[in-house]
Design a protein around this motif. Structure first.
Motif, short mmCIF file in Angstrom:
data_model
loop_
_atom_site.label_atom_id
_atom_site.label_comp_id
_atom_site.label_asym_id
_atom_site.label_seq_id
_atom_site.Cartn_x
_atom_site.Cartn_y
_atom_site.Cartn_z
N GLY A 84 28.94 41.89 45.92
CA GLY A 84 28.77 41.29 44.61
C GLY A 84 29.65 41.89 43.45
N GLU A 85 30.13 42.93 43.71
CA GLU A 85 30.86 43.83 42.66
C GLU A 85 32.12 43.42 42.48
OE1 GLU A 85 30.75 47.98 43.80
OE2 GLU A 85 28.66 48.19 43.44
N TYR A 86 32.79 42.43 43.42
CA TYR A 86 33.97 41.85 42.98
C TYR A 86 33.95 40.29 42.95
CZ TYR A 86 35.62 46.45 44.27
OH TYR A 86 36.03 47.87 44.48
N VAL A 87 34.72 39.90 41.94
CA VAL A 87 34.69 38.38 41.87
C VAL A 87 36.19 38.09 41.39
CG1 VAL A 87 33.57 36.38 40.45
CG2 VAL A 87 32.18 38.36 40.73
N ASN A 88 36.69 37.00 42.22
CA ASN A 88 38.35 36.83 42.01
C ASN A 88 38.15 35.26 41.35
OD1 ASN A 88 39.16 39.04 43.18
ND2 ASN A 88 38.52 38.32 45.15
N TYR A 89 38.77 35.26 40.02
CA TYR A 89 39.21 34.10 39.51
C TYR A 89 40.65 33.91 39.51
CZ TYR A 89 34.56 35.28 37.40
OH TYR A 89 33.11 35.77 37.12
N LEU A 90 40.92 32.76 39.94
CA LEU A 90 42.51 32.37 39.95
C LEU A 90 42.77 31.67 38.63
CD1 LEU A 90 45.13 32.86 41.58
CD2 LEU A 90 44.74 30.47 42.61
N VAL A 91 43.83 31.97 37.95
CA VAL A 91 44.17 31.25 36.77
C VAL A 91 45.51 30.82 36.85
CG1 VAL A 91 44.26 31.37 34.20
CG2 VAL A 91 42.37 32.76 35.30
N SER A 106 45.62 32.89 53.68
CA SER A 106 46.49 33.14 54.72
C SER A 106 47.52 34.02 54.72
CB SER A 106 47.22 31.70 55.22
OG SER A 106 46.11 30.63 55.34
N ASN A 107 48.37 34.14 53.51
CA ASN A 107 49.25 35.23 53.39
C ASN A 107 48.96 36.45 52.72
OD1 ASN A 107 52.26 33.66 53.85
ND2 ASN A 107 50.72 32.16 52.83
N PHE A 108 47.76 36.65 51.88
CA PHE A 108 47.60 37.86 51.20
C PHE A 108 46.05 38.34 51.51
CE2 PHE A 108 50.85 35.80 48.61
CZ PHE A 108 51.89 36.46 48.86
N GLY A 109 45.39 37.46 52.22
CA GLY A 109 43.96 37.82 52.42
C GLY A 109 43.13 37.88 51.03
N ILE A 110 43.64 37.08 50.01
CA ILE A 110 42.94 36.78 49.00
C ILE A 110 41.74 35.80 48.94
CG2 ILE A 110 43.12 36.07 46.40
CD1 ILE A 110 45.81 37.48 46.42
N GLU A 111 40.52 36.23 48.61
CA GLU A 111 39.33 35.26 48.71
C GLU A 111 39.11 34.78 47.31
OE1 GLU A 111 36.12 36.36 50.96
OE2 GLU A 111 37.37 37.79 52.46
N VAL A 112 39.67 33.71 46.76
CA VAL A 112 39.36 33.37 45.43
C VAL A 112 38.04 32.52 45.55
CG1 VAL A 112 39.97 31.45 43.86
CG2 VAL A 112 41.79 32.67 45.07
N ASP A 113 37.29 33.20 44.49
CA ASP A 113 35.69 32.69 44.17
C ASP A 113 35.69 31.58 43.28
OD1 ASP A 113 34.33 34.88 45.68
OD2 ASP A 113 35.16 36.15 44.37
#
Length: 346
Positions: free
Chosen positions: A80-87, A166-173
């Motif tokens: 829960g310490e990391y939250v990813n917002y894609l803008v 798929s390309n960078f392992g980024i899990e967008v929340d």
């Protein structure tokens, strides 16, 4: 009336006032959030091994049991310490296709009270998974969002999320799509902000606005901000730093906002809402606001390195047989670097 009964009645009145206040605040927040555009984005299925190698078969959809266990073991203990917002800024037509010029991943680390801005390189040559009627393909990252947008904003967000994983392992929340004119309007609503221009920025803005500018402090209005934002697309020719400029503008806006009255900030936020589209529900936004409030005073914005960090320029042919310059990269290496920032993995 006995003293005990009087105390109970007063306590009851206080309780009613508190409950009424909470309900009133909740209704007020709901009325503001209701003006924002909400979309339901399909959840990405994390079925691929995270650090996919270039040699991996593109058709593979299910990881081995060992790969799944390895992925679970590398997840941070305090997820829960990391939250990813894609803008993303709304895509624009360019050469008969929709291009998304600005894509920024904002990672909130609640433990460190930081927001790390990682710009996604538009010319990164990525593998895009099959989506609805679209076959799997290779294209530049700046074309992915517009491609998914053929089926609507929610699909644009979904395809971009799956491609980034798929390309960078980024899990967008959570996803946000911003109207291009939003930042300029915010500057206008705040009555202008002070920016510290570099030599390259001053030179570019002088040419574009016809106003002779020098490096150093300069008050920005909405038109100057619009010209400044357009500079990010031309950073290669101008020598200006796009992500550095984005951070600088956000810092200037936050600095100005901290000194404004609650009434004025309320008006700014209310005006912003119709220009935002998000995958967050109203409940999730309110929950996020409650988490951010205690750390807002100490929250700092950090500039991350562009993703992919270690790419190289190559020439490939598009579907029409025309040469185009793209950035190729090692997916496994890019994934390792990116997940260190976005998930806290070692």
């Amino acid at each position: 009336m006995s003293k005990k009964k009087k105390v109970l009645i007063i306590a009851g009145i206080v309780l009613v006032i508190l409950v009424g206040g909470i309900v009133g605040v909740n209704l007020y927040v709901d009325s503001m959030l209701g003006e924002m555009n909400h979309v339901d984005v399909p959840q990405v299925e994390y079925t691929e091994p995270v650090a996919a190698t270039e040699a991996q078969d593109d058709t593979q959809t299910e990881p081995s049991e060992a790969a799944t266990e390895a992925t679970e073991e590398t997840k941070p203990a305090a997820k829960g310490e990391y939250v990813n917002y894609l803008v993303v800024f709304k895509p624009q037509w360019e050469n008969n296709k929709k291009i998304t010029k600005t894509v920024i991943l904002c990672t909130l680390n609640t433990a460190d009270k930081t927001v790390t801005m990682t710009p996604m390189t538009g010319k990164a040559y990525v593998k895009v998974p099959a989506f609805k009627d679209l076959p799997a393909a290779e294209m530049t990252l700046d074309a992915v969002y517009g491609k998914g947008g053929m089926y609507g904003t929610a699909s644009a967000m979904a395809l971009m999320n799956q491609t980034l994983y798929s390309n960078f392992g980024i899990e967008v929340d959570y996803n946000f799509e911003i109207d291009f004119s939003l930042l300029a309007n915010v500057v206008h609503w705040l009555g202008g902000v002070e920016m510290n221009l570099s030599e390259a920025e001053a030179k570019y803005l002088s040419q574009k606005t016809g106003v002779e500018l020098q490096a150093g402090p300069k008050m920005f209005n909405s038109s100057m901000t619009t010209a400044y934002i357009r500079m990010w697309d031309a950073e290669e020719e101008t020598g200006a730093n796009g992500i550095g400029g984005q951070k600088k503008l956000l810092d200037a806006i936050l600095s100005k906002a901290k000194g404004e009255s609650v009434t004025k900030l309320e008006g700014v936020v209310r005006n912003m809402m119709p220009m935002l589209t998000t995958s967050m529900t109203e409940y999730e936004i309110k929950e996020c606001m409650l988490r951010l409030l205690p750390m807002l005073r100490d929250l700092s914005i950090q500039k991350g390195e562009a993703c992919p960090a270690n790419g190289k320029l190559e020439t490939v042919q598009d579907k029409n047989g025309k040469d185009m310059e793209v950035i190729v990269f090692d997916s496994a290496e890019a994934t390792k670097l990116t997940r260190a920032i976005t998930e806290g993995e070692q």
